[in-house]
Design a protein around this motif. Structure first.
Motif, PDB file in Angstrom:
ATOM      1  N   LYS A 218       0.819  -1.202   0.000  1.00 36.98           N
ATOM      2  CA  LYS A 218       0.000   0.000   0.000  1.00 36.98           C
ATOM      3  C   LYS A 218       0.855   1.256   0.000  1.00 36.98           C
ATOM      4  O   LYS A 218       1.806   1.377   0.772  1.00 36.98           O
ATOM      5  CB  LYS A 218      -0.897  -0.009   1.236  1.00 36.98           C
ATOM      6  N   VAL A 219       0.550   2.204  -0.887  1.00 29.66           N
ATOM      7  CA  VAL A 219       1.219   3.501  -0.887  1.00 29.66           C
ATOM      8  C   VAL A 219       0.572   4.364   0.188  1.00 29.66           C
ATOM      9  O   VAL A 219      -0.647   4.533   0.217  1.00 29.66           O
ATOM     10  CB  VAL A 219       1.113   4.186  -2.259  1.00 29.66           C
ATOM     11  N   THR A 220       1.397   4.904   1.090  1.00 27.94           N
ATOM     12  CA  THR A 220       0.850   5.673   2.211  1.00 27.94           C
ATOM     13  C   THR A 220       0.986   7.173   2.054  1.00 27.94           C
ATOM     14  O   THR A 220       0.258   7.935   2.675  1.00 27.94           O
ATOM     15  CB  THR A 220       1.525   5.258   3.533  1.00 27.94           C
ATOM     16  N   SER A 221       1.921   7.631   1.190  1.00 26.92           N
ATOM     17  CA  SER A 221       2.078   9.067   0.998  1.00 26.92           C
ATOM     18  C   SER A 221       2.965   9.353  -0.210  1.00 26.92           C
ATOM     19  O   SER A 221       3.801   8.524  -0.582  1.00 26.92           O
ATOM     20  CB  SER A 221       2.682   9.719   2.246  1.00 26.92           C
ATOM     21  N   LEU A 222       2.775  10.524  -0.810  1.00 30.90           N
ATOM     22  CA  LEU A 222       3.592  10.991  -1.926  1.00 30.90           C
ATOM     23  C   LEU A 222       4.059  12.412  -1.641  1.00 30.90           C
ATOM     24  O   LEU A 222       3.354  13.179  -0.983  1.00 30.90           O
ATOM     25  CB  LEU A 222       2.790  10.996  -3.239  1.00 30.90           C
ATOM     26  N   ALA A 223       5.237  12.778  -2.159  1.00 32.35           N
ATOM     27  CA  ALA A 223       5.731  14.146  -2.017  1.00 32.35           C
ATOM     28  C   ALA A 223       6.651  14.484  -3.174  1.00 32.35           C
ATOM     29  O   ALA A 223       7.532  13.697  -3.525  1.00 32.35           O
ATOM     30  CB  ALA A 223       6.474  14.315  -0.695  1.00 32.35           C
ATOM     31  N   TRP A 224       6.444  15.658  -3.779  1.00 29.47           N
ATOM     32  CA  TRP A 224       7.295  16.149  -4.860  1.00 29.47           C
ATOM     33  C   TRP A 224       8.437  16.981  -4.272  1.00 29.47           C
ATOM     34  O   TRP A 224       8.267  17.672  -3.260  1.00 29.47           O
ATOM     35  CB  TRP A 224       6.506  17.033  -5.823  1.00 29.47           C
ATOM     36  N   SER A 225       9.583  16.989  -4.946  1.00 28.80           N
ATOM     37  CA  SER A 225      10.637  17.942  -4.605  1.00 28.80           C
ATOM     38  C   SER A 225      10.208  19.313  -5.115  1.00 28.80           C
ATOM     39  O   SER A 225       9.370  19.416  -6.012  1.00 28.80           O
ATOM     40  CB  SER A 225      11.970  17.524  -5.244  1.00 28.80           C
ATOM     41  N   PRO A 226      10.749  20.407  -4.551  1.00 27.62           N
ATOM     42  CA  PRO A 226      10.315  21.755  -4.933  1.00 27.62           C
ATOM     43  C   PRO A 226      10.442  22.042  -6.427  1.00 27.62           C
ATOM     44  O   PRO A 226       9.626  22.793  -6.974  1.00 27.62           O
ATOM     45  CB  PRO A 226      11.244  22.664  -4.116  1.00 27.62           C
ATOM     46  N   ASP A 227      11.449  21.458  -7.110  1.00 32.11           N
ATOM     47  CA  ASP A 227      11.601  21.724  -8.547  1.00 32.11           C
ATOM     48  C   ASP A 227      10.850  20.729  -9.419  1.00 32.11           C
ATOM     49  O   ASP A 227      10.889  20.819 -10.651  1.00 32.11           O
ATOM     50  CB  ASP A 227      13.080  21.762  -8.932  1.00 32.11           C
ATOM     51  N   GLY A 228      10.161  19.761  -8.806  1.00 30.09           N
ATOM     52  CA  GLY A 228       9.377  18.798  -9.565  1.00 30.09           C
ATOM     53  C   GLY A 228      10.165  17.713 -10.255  1.00 30.09           C
ATOM     54  O   GLY A 228       9.607  16.954 -11.050  1.00 30.09           O
ATOM     55  N   SER A 229      11.456  17.585  -9.960  1.00 32.08           N
ATOM     56  CA  SER A 229      12.285  16.582 -10.631  1.00 32.08           C
ATOM     57  C   SER A 229      12.248  15.241  -9.919  1.00 32.08           C
ATOM     58  O   SER A 229      12.601  14.220 -10.514  1.00 32.08           O
ATOM     59  CB  SER A 229      13.731  17.073 -10.726  1.00 32.08           C
ATOM     60  N   LEU A 230      11.824  15.203  -8.662  1.00 34.17           N
ATOM     61  CA  LEU A 230      11.781  13.963  -7.897  1.00 34.17           C
ATOM     62  C   LEU A 230      10.428  13.765  -7.256  1.00 34.17           C
ATOM     63  O   LEU A 230       9.767  14.737  -6.845  1.00 34.17           O
ATOM     64  CB  LEU A 230      12.847  13.975  -6.780  1.00 34.17           C
ATOM     65  N   LEU A 231       9.999  12.513  -7.193  1.00 31.53           N
ATOM     66  CA  LEU A 231       8.778  12.148  -6.483  1.00 31.53           C
ATOM     67  C   LEU A 231       9.139  11.102  -5.438  1.00 31.53           C
ATOM     68  O   LEU A 231       9.699  10.056  -5.773  1.00 31.53           O
ATOM     69  CB  LEU A 231       7.724  11.589  -7.443  1.00 31.53           C
TER      70      LEU A 231
END
Length: 234
Positions: A218-231
């Motif tokens: 199960k995926v519990t959370s997602l977060a982008w880096s400020p420049d959008g290059s990493l998830l």
């Protein structure tokens, strides 16, 4: 009686001799000079920073949502059924807060400290997948589809939303708050499902930009880096 919902004790950090697989990143401690603590009236369920970092929204268990300013001032969000809030997110400019509860999305004006007329309704009782893009698109994950509403200031002043854009998630289902996340520029929408699948949608083309094969967790959370290059996927 034993309290079952308290956080588990922190695990010890890995030693210097720990082995890491290829591609892993070893995180070091943050160089924090000071740590600010705020005492909350209830246990937090979800936290969400405004885009400029000046306000922190907090959904609580069995308590009204809170908006906390940088000086520690707390404002209770006084909306109907607020104690049942499951998820929340900020508008692009950080003046309005979207709050989901009991199959409805309500909107709170932090400056006027009052509820806005708009209410987005759904037939699903718990609405956990919720995020507002920098381009004003509110994404809502309902069962096997994502609904995207274009919300302007004029729309927030009306009781009903415009017709949404619909994206089919097929077998993917939302299993946790924080698993629907817009990229910082509002062009990509990442979804993390209860079956472990992660998909990133290119909204302009309405096709997945890339997809991770389901690992069965199960995926519990997602977060982008400020420049959008990493998830980051938890």
């Amino acid at each position: 009686a034993q309290v079952l919902d308290e956080p588990l004790p922190a695990k010890s950090l890995r030693g210097d001799g720990a082995q890491f697989s290829k591609g892993e990143i070893v995180l070091t401690r943050l160089p924090l000079s000071t740590v600010v603590r705020y005492d909350l009236p209830a246990r937090p369920r979800m936290l969400n920073w405004s885009r400029d970092g000046s306000l922190l929204a907090c959904a609580c268990y069995s308590y009204a949502p809170l908006v906390i300013a940088s000086d520690g001032y707390m404002q209770e969000v006084q909306i109907a059924h607020g104690v049942q809030a499951t998820s929340l997110c900020w508008s692009p400019k950080g003046h309005e807060l979207a709050i989901s509860m009991q199959g409805e999305i309500h909107f709170w004006d932090t400056s006027a400290q009052e509820a806005l007329p708009l209410v987005v309704k759904s037939n699903q009782r718990a609405l956990e997948g919720l995020d507002w893009s920098s381009q004003g698109q509110l994404a809502l994950w309902v069962e096997d589809q994502v609904r995207i509403y274009m919300l302007s200031s004029s729309v927030l002043s009306k009781p009903r939303p415009p017709a949404p854009q619909l994206l089919s998630t097929e077998a993917m289902r939302c299993g946790n708050a924080g698993t629907l996340r817009w990229s910082p520029d509002g062009t990509l929408l990442a979804l993390g499902a209860s079956n472990g699948a992660v998909v990133c949608w290119n909204i302009a083309q309405q096709t997945p930009a890339w997809q991770i094969a389901p690992p069965g967790q199960k995926v519990t959370s997602l977060a982008w880096s400020p420049d959008g290059s990493l998830l980051v996927v938890a």
